[in-house]
Design a protein around this motif. Sequence first.
Motif, PDB file in Angstrom:
ATOM      1  N   UNK A 120      36.036  30.036  37.210  1.00 37.83           N
ATOM      2  CA  UNK A 120      35.289  29.529  38.358  1.00 37.83           C
ATOM      3  C   UNK A 120      33.793  29.603  38.083  1.00 37.83           C
ATOM      4  N   UNK A 121      33.058  28.650  38.635  1.00 42.18           N
ATOM      5  CA  UNK A 121      31.602  28.691  38.570  1.00 42.18           C
ATOM      6  C   UNK A 121      31.060  29.631  39.644  1.00 42.18           C
ATOM      7  N   UNK A 122      29.753  29.947  39.556  1.00 36.35           N
ATOM      8  CA  UNK A 122      29.118  30.752  40.605  1.00 36.35           C
ATOM      9  C   UNK A 122      29.323  30.091  41.970  1.00 36.35           C
ATOM     10  N   UNK A 123      29.643  30.916  42.948  1.00 29.79           N
ATOM     11  CA  UNK A 123      29.753  30.410  44.317  1.00 29.79           C
ATOM     12  C   UNK A 123      28.871  31.260  45.225  1.00 29.79           C
ATOM     13  N   UNK A 183      36.532  34.453  35.104  1.00 27.86           N
ATOM     14  CA  UNK A 183      37.954  34.205  35.226  1.00 27.86           C
ATOM     15  C   UNK A 183      38.497  34.916  36.462  1.00 27.86           C
ATOM     16  N   UNK A 184      39.255  34.185  37.247  1.00 29.20           N
ATOM     17  CA  UNK A 184      39.869  34.734  38.450  1.00 29.20           C
ATOM     18  C   UNK A 184      41.389  34.554  38.364  1.00 29.20           C
ATOM     19  N   UNK A 213      41.998  43.809  36.633  1.00 35.68           N
ATOM     20  CA  UNK A 213      40.972  43.304  37.553  1.00 35.68           C
ATOM     21  C   UNK A 213      39.836  44.295  37.683  1.00 35.68           C
ATOM     22  N   UNK A 214      38.667  43.790  38.121  1.00 32.01           N
ATOM     23  CA  UNK A 214      37.467  44.612  38.232  1.00 32.01           C
ATOM     24  C   UNK A 214      37.424  45.417  39.521  1.00 32.01           C
ATOM     25  N   UNK A 240      41.377  37.182  42.766  1.00 25.32           N
ATOM     26  CA  UNK A 240      40.794  38.463  42.359  1.00 25.32           C
ATOM     27  C   UNK A 240      40.065  38.237  41.050  1.00 25.32           C
ATOM     28  N   UNK A 241      38.818  38.704  40.968  1.00 21.51           N
ATOM     29  CA  UNK A 241      38.039  38.549  39.729  1.00 21.51           C
ATOM     30  C   UNK A 241      38.590  39.473  38.655  1.00 21.51           C
TER      31      UNK A 241
END
Length: 242
Positions: A120-123, A183-184, A213-214, A240-241
């Motif tokens: 995913x790009x920055x949101x 990556x999510x 996951x982080x 989830x990131x």
Amino acid sequence: MVEISSGQLAKLFDLPKPTIRHYVDEGLLTPKINETNGYQQFVERDIYKLYQIVFLRNIGFSIEAIKDMLKSDSVLPELKGSIASIDDEINKLKAIKNTVVAIIEETDDIKLNEIQFIEKENRMLQKLPQTIVKKGAVDLLEAYELGYSHLDTFFFILDDNLIETVYGLSQKGSEDKVLPKGIYACKNVEYLNDTQLEKEIASFLQDPLLEISKGNEIVIYENIYASLGFSDKQLVTLEVAL
């Protein structure tokens, strides 16, 4: 001078014959009448006039407006005035195309009830005022009053303590939170009711694939574009990131 019948004129412009008759009845076309058989006959000038009528109709002018326009020597003032409305139509069509592309892209490779790993790009997100979040849902009418559209995505984010905060997308510089590029782990599920969704969230967080996951922050949103790609499904995405 070449003369053609109403049927030939209709064929030339790929129009129904009743349309030609309508333009004649409205006085936009003035054919000659063949004295031998009583048929209407159109000349080259009528072909030019019909092209002009069809062109003006395609721009959006009504029959009455065209009748008034053709009484003057030039239609340029009206054509110049139509540019803004044409631009509006172009922008509407571009927006429709963008929506179609978004639906296809979001739906093409989607897998329901399976975890997918997606970059995913920055949101950039802006926290929504509590006044428009009611009983765990966004009041769409109040959101509309704040400038959000029916295709905007609203993000429900649960932190480590399962405290929920609701966000909408924002422009850079006005964000309260950023979902960073990366990556999510994503799972798309069909929404049936709140109880079922809570079970889906719990199952998602317990999946062994999320051990890397982080953190336990989970992003939940109605996947509007993917939902529009199905006949009768309301899809929710869980993220989830990693």
